[in-house]
Design a protein around this motif. Structure first.
Motif, PDB file in Angstrom:
ATOM      1  N   ALA A 115       0.832  -1.198   0.000  1.00 35.38           N
ATOM      2  CA  ALA A 115       0.000   0.000   0.000  1.00 35.38           C
ATOM      3  C   ALA A 115       0.867   1.249   0.000  1.00 35.38           C
ATOM      4  O   ALA A 115       2.013   1.236   0.469  1.00 35.38           O
ATOM      5  N   SER A 116       0.310   2.321  -0.538  1.00 40.52           N
ATOM      6  CA  SER A 116       0.951   3.636  -0.505  1.00 40.52           C
ATOM      7  C   SER A 116       2.394   3.573  -1.000  1.00 40.52           C
ATOM      8  O   SER A 116       2.632   3.212  -2.132  1.00 40.52           O
ATOM      9  N   ALA A 117       3.356   3.920  -0.123  1.00 42.46           N
ATOM     10  CA  ALA A 117       4.764   3.942  -0.540  1.00 42.46           C
ATOM     11  C   ALA A 117       5.220   2.586  -1.054  1.00 42.46           C
ATOM     12  O   ALA A 117       5.924   2.495  -2.070  1.00 42.46           O
ATOM     13  N   ALA A 118       4.826   1.516  -0.373  1.00 45.23           N
ATOM     14  CA  ALA A 118       5.241   0.181  -0.804  1.00 45.23           C
ATOM     15  C   ALA A 118       4.626  -0.171  -2.156  1.00 45.23           C
ATOM     16  O   ALA A 118       5.278  -0.787  -3.010  1.00 45.23           O
ATOM     17  N   ALA A 119       3.377   0.227  -2.381  1.00 44.70           N
ATOM     18  CA  ALA A 119       2.735  -0.030  -3.668  1.00 44.70           C
ATOM     19  C   ALA A 119       3.461   0.688  -4.791  1.00 44.70           C
ATOM     20  O   ALA A 119       3.510   0.217  -5.921  1.00 44.70           O
ATOM     21  N   CYS A 120       4.049   1.834  -4.469  1.00 42.06           N
ATOM     22  CA  CYS A 120       4.813   2.616  -5.454  1.00 42.06           C
ATOM     23  C   CYS A 120       5.957   1.793  -6.057  1.00 42.06           C
ATOM     24  O   CYS A 120       6.364   2.030  -7.190  1.00 42.06           O
ATOM     25  N   THR A 121       6.472   0.838  -5.293  1.00 44.02           N
ATOM     26  CA  THR A 121       7.637   0.059  -5.737  1.00 44.02           C
ATOM     27  C   THR A 121       7.252  -1.127  -6.608  1.00 44.02           C
ATOM     28  O   THR A 121       8.130  -1.817  -7.131  1.00 44.02           O
ATOM     29  N   ALA A 122       5.955  -1.400  -6.790  1.00 41.40           N
ATOM     30  CA  ALA A 122       5.515  -2.659  -7.387  1.00 41.40           C
ATOM     31  C   ALA A 122       5.790  -2.763  -8.878  1.00 41.40           C
ATOM     32  O   ALA A 122       5.816  -3.863  -9.427  1.00 41.40           O
ATOM     33  N   GLY A 123       5.987  -1.636  -9.570  1.00 41.12           N
ATOM     34  CA  GLY A 123       6.202  -1.669 -11.003  1.00 41.12           C
ATOM     35  C   GLY A 123       7.666  -1.692 -11.387  1.00 41.12           C
ATOM     36  O   GLY A 123       8.555  -1.828 -10.547  1.00 41.12           O
ATOM     37  N   LEU A 124       7.936  -1.526 -12.687  1.00 40.92           N
ATOM     38  CA  LEU A 124       9.328  -1.570 -13.147  1.00 40.92           C
ATOM     39  C   LEU A 124      10.096  -0.311 -12.772  1.00 40.92           C
ATOM     40  O   LEU A 124      11.331  -0.288 -12.780  1.00 40.92           O
ATOM     41  N   ALA A 125       9.376   0.766 -12.460  1.00 42.84           N
ATOM     42  CA  ALA A 125      10.005   1.996 -11.992  1.00 42.84           C
ATOM     43  C   ALA A 125       9.178   2.552 -10.843  1.00 42.84           C
ATOM     44  O   ALA A 125       7.998   2.228 -10.691  1.00 42.84           O
ATOM     45  N   ARG A 142      13.048   5.861 -10.221  1.00 47.15           N
ATOM     46  CA  ARG A 142      14.003   4.917  -9.646  1.00 47.15           C
ATOM     47  C   ARG A 142      13.542   3.511 -10.022  1.00 47.15           C
ATOM     48  O   ARG A 142      12.353   3.274 -10.222  1.00 47.15           O
ATOM     49  N   GLU A 143      14.476   2.607 -10.120  1.00 47.18           N
ATOM     50  CA  GLU A 143      14.119   1.225 -10.461  1.00 47.18           C
ATOM     51  C   GLU A 143      13.184   0.648  -9.410  1.00 47.18           C
ATOM     52  O   GLU A 143      13.359   0.873  -8.207  1.00 47.18           O
ATOM     53  N   GLY A 144      12.174  -0.102  -9.858  1.00 48.29           N
ATOM     54  CA  GLY A 144      11.216  -0.682  -8.932  1.00 48.29           C
ATOM     55  C   GLY A 144      11.495  -2.142  -8.637  1.00 48.29           C
ATOM     56  O   GLY A 144      12.397  -2.759  -9.218  1.00 48.29           O
ATOM     57  N   VAL A 145      10.729  -2.713  -7.725  1.00 46.84           N
ATOM     58  CA  VAL A 145      10.827  -4.145  -7.423  1.00 46.84           C
ATOM     59  C   VAL A 145      10.255  -4.971  -8.576  1.00 46.84           C
ATOM     60  O   VAL A 145      10.685  -6.087  -8.833  1.00 46.84           O
TER      61      VAL A 145
END
Length: 395
Positions: A115-125, A142-145
């Motif tokens: 959610a929120s900040a963590a959800a931001c990392t879910a894509g390729l960037a 920035r590169e994502g997870v």
């Protein structure tokens, strides 16, 4: 256990998302191992308090006993939420958590909730929102997870997509606004879509049957350069259809399906604050101290209800507390006006004493003292005695 990926736009530990969390946890076995990753907010001085509030929320509202900061290998349920996306990315890369998260999605097992900040990392960037919005860095990615890649989605995930906190300036799209997002979209690899999740909204992706569902108060927006498709809450579709939209499909939006058994959407704390303030003002205009005091009590009840919220959109509980202090001061002014008009002080003062007693009974001694001081400024002196509070009016 069937796998499930849940992405949330905001409100992850608020009353608005309780039913969504319960739906995500419904498939868990008895005694399931649940882990909360505190990494996104681990740099904050109140880290322990945020974790404690989140654990209470999941225990009381969702029925999950949660471990904080533990290894996620083999966990049945994993959650990460508010904080800094870039701080989380750096620590997850160093610790191997990023790889563990990707492994969960590839294996299509376990419930993973970001959610929120963590959800931001879910894509390729990832949008480095702190650096851009709060520090003034030039817009960049920035590169994502990239948990979406194993699902065949070439996309970035942007929470807080419909944010409106800016008022006079554009804070949509996780505080980027249209100007910055349009610029950043041009820097993405060709064929990359933007998945925008509104606040208090969730995207469910069933990793078993590849069904997709949008739930909550807002919508999921699938945006490509020059076009977008909006999937309203209640929409049910397939991962294949979501891929097609992300690849540039231009069909009309999928109509949401009715959910007759769903509970009515919870109002946000910001909406509750506004409603209580309007009720107070209407009561003050009459004047009706009983109704005005009840509006203050309603506001206090909302503060208790939202106490577990770890993100506190639009000021959150602190904003409610500030308004409550203001309204308490106004109650003192109303008592003073009533005294000058000789409007029958017992009828007007007793509701204030009942409000003070209720605040003291809930441990809100600072607010109870503020009410006593406000009454004193209005010419009503309150003395606590063994038989209960006693009041006198100055002549």
């Amino acid at each position: 256990m069937p796998g499930l990926l849940v992405l949330m736009g905001s409100g992850e530990t608020s009353p608005t998302m309780v039913e969504i969390h319960r739906a995500a946890a419904r498939s868990l076995r008895a005694g399931a191992r649940a882990v909360l990753l505190d990494t996104p907010y681990a740099f904050q001085e109140n880290r322990a308090d945020i974790s404690a509030r989140a654990c209470r929320y999941f225990a009381h509202s969702v029925g999950l006993d949660v471990e904080v900061g533990a290894a996620i290998t083999g966990a049945d349920w994993v959650f990460a939420g508010p904080g800094s996306p870039t701080y989380a990315l750096e620590r997850w890369a160093e610790s191997g958590v990023a790889g563990d998260l990707r492994a969960r999605i590839r294996a299509r097992t376990g419930v993973t909730v970001l959610a929120s900040a963590a959800a931001c990392t879910a894509g390729l960037a990832t949008v480095p929102v702190y650096e851009i919005y709060k520090v003034g860095a030039e817009p960049h990615w920035r590169e994502g997870v990239d948990l979406l890649e194993p699902l065949g989605l070439q996309a970035v995930l942007i929470p807080h997509f419909d944010n409106a906190e800016g008022g006079t300036h554009d804070t949509r799209y996780c505080y980027l606004g249209e100007r910055r997002l349009s610029r950043m979209e041009r820097e993405l690899p060709p064929g990359t879509a933007v998945l925008g999740l509104d606040e208090h909204t969730a995207l469910f992706i069933d990793l078993g049957d590849e069904s997709v569902r949008v739930a909550g108060r807002g919508a999921l927006t699938v945006r490509r350069m020059g076009s977008c498709t909006v999937l309203a809450a209640g929409t049910r579709t397939s991962l294949a259809e979501l891929r097609r939209l992300a690849e540039g499909g231009t069909d009309l939006p999928i109509p949401p399906e009715p959910e007759p058994e769903a509970a009515p959407a919870e109002v946000t704390l910001e909406e509750s604050i506004r409603s209580c303030e309007e009720l107070f003002e209407a009561a003050a205009d009459r004047p009706d101290l009983v109704a005005a005091a009840q509006a203050v009590l309603d506001l206090e009840a909302e503060m208790v209800k939202w106490a577990a919220d770890t993100e506190e959109d639009s000021g959150g509980v602190e904003q409610a507390r500030e308004l409550m202090r203001l309204l308490i001061a106004r109650l003192g002014e109303l008592a003073s006006t009533a005294s000058r008009r000789s409007l029958g002080l017992p009828v007007l003062v007793e509701p204030l004493l009942e409000l003070r007693a209720e605040l003291r009974g809930k441990g809100c001694y600072d607010l109870a003292d503020a009410l006593r001081e406000a009454m004193a400024r209005g010419g009503i002196a309150v003395e606590d005695t063994p038989e209960g509070p006693r009041w006198t009016a100055s002549s």
